[in-house]
Design an enzyme around this catalytic site. Structure first.
Site, mmCIF file in Angstrom:
data_model
loop_
_atom_site.group_PDB
_atom_site.id
_atom_site.type_symbol
_atom_site.label_atom_id
_atom_site.label_comp_id
_atom_site.label_asym_id
_atom_site.label_seq_id
_atom_site.Cartn_x
_atom_site.Cartn_y
_atom_site.Cartn_z
ATOM 1 N N CYS A 12 0.846 -1.196 0.000
ATOM 2 C CA CYS A 12 0.000 0.000 0.000
ATOM 3 C C CYS A 12 0.882 1.247 0.000
ATOM 4 O O CYS A 12 2.081 1.175 0.237
ATOM 5 C CB CYS A 12 -0.885 0.027 1.240
ATOM 6 N N ASN A 112 0.345 1.353 5.918
ATOM 7 C CA ASN A 112 1.040 0.412 5.033
ATOM 8 C C ASN A 112 1.827 -0.538 5.915
ATOM 9 O O ASN A 112 2.640 -0.089 6.724
ATOM 10 C CB ASN A 112 1.992 1.181 4.089
ATOM 11 N N GLY A 113 1.578 -1.835 5.760
ATOM 12 C CA GLY A 113 2.324 -2.807 6.552
ATOM 13 C C GLY A 113 1.438 -3.944 6.998
ATOM 14 O O GLY A 113 0.429 -4.240 6.365
ATOM 15 N N CYS A 246 12.559 -3.141 4.134
ATOM 16 C CA CYS A 246 12.265 -4.236 3.188
ATOM 17 C C CYS A 246 13.142 -4.155 1.926
ATOM 18 O O CYS A 246 13.045 -3.195 1.150
ATOM 19 C CB CYS A 246 10.797 -4.138 2.798
ATOM 20 N N ASP A 356 13.816 -9.050 -11.938
ATOM 21 C CA ASP A 356 14.153 -8.601 -10.584
ATOM 22 C C ASP A 356 14.009 -9.704 -9.556
ATOM 23 O O ASP A 356 14.789 -9.785 -8.612
ATOM 24 C CB ASP A 356 13.284 -7.381 -10.199
ATOM 25 N N CYS A 392 6.565 -13.858 3.713
ATOM 26 C CA CYS A 392 6.733 -12.535 4.322
ATOM 27 C C CYS A 392 5.583 -12.301 5.289
ATOM 28 O O CYS A 392 4.427 -12.516 4.923
ATOM 29 C CB CYS A 392 6.716 -11.455 3.248
HETATM 30 P P1 AMP Z 1 5.966 -14.788 -10.424
HETATM 31 O O1 AMP Z 1 7.302 -15.453 -10.248
HETATM 32 O O2 AMP Z 1 5.209 -15.235 -11.617
HETATM 33 O O3 AMP Z 1 5.136 -14.889 -9.190
HETATM 34 O O4 AMP Z 1 6.209 -13.260 -10.678
HETATM 35 C C1 AMP Z 1 7.349 -12.636 -10.227
HETATM 36 C C2 AMP Z 1 7.401 -11.260 -10.795
HETATM 37 O O5 AMP Z 1 6.400 -10.468 -10.176
HETATM 38 C C3 AMP Z 1 8.728 -10.632 -10.501
HETATM 39 O O6 AMP Z 1 9.489 -10.576 -11.650
HETATM 40 C C4 AMP Z 1 8.378 -9.249 -10.016
HETATM 41 O O7 AMP Z 1 8.411 -8.353 -11.086
HETATM 42 C C5 AMP Z 1 6.963 -9.376 -9.545
HETATM 43 N N1 AMP Z 1 6.911 -9.557 -8.063
HETATM 44 C C6 AMP Z 1 7.840 -9.269 -7.156
HETATM 45 N N2 AMP Z 1 7.410 -9.501 -5.913
HETATM 46 C C7 AMP Z 1 6.180 -9.956 -6.020
HETATM 47 C C8 AMP Z 1 5.216 -10.404 -5.085
HETATM 48 N N3 AMP Z 1 5.432 -10.314 -3.783
HETATM 49 N N4 AMP Z 1 4.083 -10.902 -5.551
HETATM 50 C C9 AMP Z 1 3.845 -10.959 -6.844
HETATM 51 N N5 AMP Z 1 4.714 -10.538 -7.774
HETATM 52 C C10 AMP Z 1 5.867 -10.049 -7.393
HETATM 53 FE FE1 SF4 Z 2 10.379 -7.330 2.361
HETATM 54 FE FE2 SF4 Z 2 8.828 -9.097 3.554
HETATM 55 FE FE3 SF4 Z 2 10.925 -9.941 2.170
HETATM 56 FE FE4 SF4 Z 2 11.316 -8.635 4.476
HETATM 57 S S1 SF4 Z 2 10.336 -10.624 4.239
HETATM 58 S S2 SF4 Z 2 12.376 -8.313 2.501
HETATM 59 S S3 SF4 Z 2 9.620 -7.197 4.432
HETATM 60 S S4 SF4 Z 2 9.136 -8.883 1.323
#
Ligand code: AMP
Ligand code: SF4
Length: 469
Positions: A12, A112-113, A246, A356, A392
């Site tokens: 958020c 947010n959190g 994070c 990423d 997480c």
């Molecule tokens: P997927 O592996 O199909 O779940 O999608 C991963 C992609 O979604 C990554 O390349 C990121 O761009 C993006 N992403 C990163 N963190 C998250 C997350 N927590 N939930 C969903 N998508 C994410």
């Molecule tokens: Fe961020 Fe949650 Fe991963 Fe910690 S556990 S780096 S807060 S996504």
């Protein structure tokens, strides 16, 4: 079962401004710069010193405020919120800011959190006679504050905040004051800025830039800031612990033009690419990144490796982030619609594809297939963050181990599952090197989902069943 009851979550954005006659409009613009943090709902609450007024709705900021007459939100102070709803929780009640009215005055909250002990606190509040109106953990703070019976708002807030365990960045508006608080580890980002004489607060500094405000400082972990017409006052509700911002904010969530804890997001992503190229080199013809969040890392990888960077994938700008789609089915559809390969660039080439992160593995598999269908001879996948192997508990959409591909399969198995010719992740040391750039500032990061080392723990953390934000 756990996955079903907990839903998929979320990120958020919060915004606030004090001391400006166009507070509501500026909040609306600020929320635009935070739109990437949540696209399912948005809202603004203003104060004119006598009354709090609310407008909120489901959808994008633009949809919620379409043809909206900002005269209806008059006042010199405002707070705003963008959110992503959990599955089954897409009700207007949970869209923030939450507004509570009582005989002693109103209170609006944007958060947010994730409050990890919200479930226990809700139980205690209900046992003591509170009737909670939403399934949002944010409401818990409002009830704690009203219940503790202290007349002085700051002492009441300190007392209420000290009962919370988890990750939280709060902005709270009352008729004559604004209050800002960050959890003792600073898990979520939150900055203070100035626009002339006005004070501004936002999850990301990109929201300052859009309204011409100047960054002043980070909100400190464990800090409670109060803004009134008399000025700004800072106090602590908890001792500052080692910072654990994070790491995924740098890797994926935040906008590249934002600075988090004095580190520019684009620059850190570029360094992730540089570290990745040092750790996992491979012979190839072109480097490409998945738009938008992986472009910076791809540029860094190309720069370090000497292999040219090319635009091998094009994003359809009019489709929301895959992340925002709540169900796996929709997520898969979204990926298909969102990206197209540039055949003229990848055909007959050995391609290094930088992403990423990998969460469930769906996106990566589809992109590799897409590149191969467009004629790529080889696709080497390089991930600009470590493998995500743990859930997480701090408000991000990675709820259970079952849905995390790296928690269930080995590196070789993942490589095969996504159809890549080779696969490598950045190490946690490499990620830390890319983010932490200044020894004089506590730039400590949370990497719990990658390392399993949790900066904040709470017994029963797996029992979380309410809506977080
Ligand atoms: P997927 O592996 O199909 O779940 O999608 C991963 C992609 O979604 C990554 O390349 C990121 O761009 C993006 N992403 C990163 N963190 C998250 C997350 N927590 N939930 C969903 N998508 C994410
Ligand atoms: Fe961020 Fe949650 Fe991963 Fe910690 S556990 S780096 S807060 S996504």
């Amino acid at each position: 079962m756990l996955a079903e009851i907990r839903g998929l979550n979320e990120e958020c954005g919060v915004f606030g401004i004090w001391g400006h006659e166009k507070a509501a409009e500026l909040t609306y613009y600020g929320l635009h710069a935070l739109q990437h943090r949540g696209q399912e709902g948005a809202g603004v609450v203003t104060s004119d010193g006598h009354e709090l007024k609310l407008h909120k709705g489901q959808g994008l900021v633009n949809d919620v405020f379409k043809r909206f007459d900002f005269q209806k939100l008059s006042g010199h102070a405002a707070i705003g919120h963008v959110r992503y709803a959990t599955q089954g929780e897409r009700t207007i009640d949970n869209v923030q800011p939450l507004l509570f009215r009582s005989q002693t005055g109103g209170m609006a909250l944007a958060h947010n959190g994730n409050i990890m002990n919200a479930y226990e606190l809700r139980g205690e509040l209900e046992a003591a006679g509170s009737i909670l109106q939403t399934s949002s953990d944010t409401e818990v703070l409002a009830h704690l504050l009203k219940r503790n019976g202290k007349m002085d708002v700051i002492s009441g807030l300190k007392d209420a905040l000290s009962k919370l365990i988890g990750a939280y960045a709060f902005v709270l508006l009352m008729e004559n004051s604004m209050h800002i608080a960050l959890d003792p580890r600073g898990l979520r980002p939150l900055s203070i800025g100035r626009l002339g004489e006005s004070y501004v607060v936002a999850s990301e500094t990109s929201a300052f830039d859009i309204i011409g405000a100047k960054f002043e400082r980070e909100v400190l972990p464990g800090e409670l800031i109060t803004i009134t017409d008399s000025g700004i006052e800072s106090t602590r509700f908890a001792m500052q612990e080692k910072r654990a911002l994070c790491a995924m904010e740098y890797v994926y969530f935040s906008r590249p033009d934002s600075n988090l804890n004095h580190v520019n997001v684009h620059a850190s992503r570029k360094r992730m690419g540089i570290e990745l190229a040092k750790e996992a080199p491979v012979e190839a013809d072109v480097v490409t990144g998945v738009p938008d969040s992986s472009i910076s890392a791809a540029i860094g990888y190309a720069e370090q490796s000497g292999i040219p960077y090319e635009i091998g994938l094009i994003k359809n700008r009019y489709i929301g982030r895959t992340f925002i789609q709540p169900s796996q089915e929709l997520r898969e559809q979204g990926v298909k619609m969102k990206l197209s390969p540039v055949r003229g660039i990848v055909e007959g080439k050995r391609v290094i594809m930088i992403d990423d992160s990998i969460v469930r593995g769906t996106t990566c598999r589809r992109i590799v297939r897409m590149l191969k269908e467009a004629g790529a001879k080889e696709v080497h996948v390089r991930i600009a963050s470590p493998a995500i192997t743990n859930p997480c508990y701090y408000g991000i959409d990675m709820s259970t181990k079952e849905e995390l591909i790296a928690a269930n399969y080995s590196l070789d198995e993942i490589c095969e599952l996504i159809g890549a010719d080779s696969l490598a992740y950045l190490s946690s040391e490499g990620l830390e090197t890319a983010i932490v750039s200044d020894d004089t500032i506590d730039q400590g990061v949370c990497m719990a989902c990658m390392t399993g080392i949790y900066p904040v723990t709470e017994q029963g953390q797996l029992e979380v069943t309410y809506t977080k934000c």
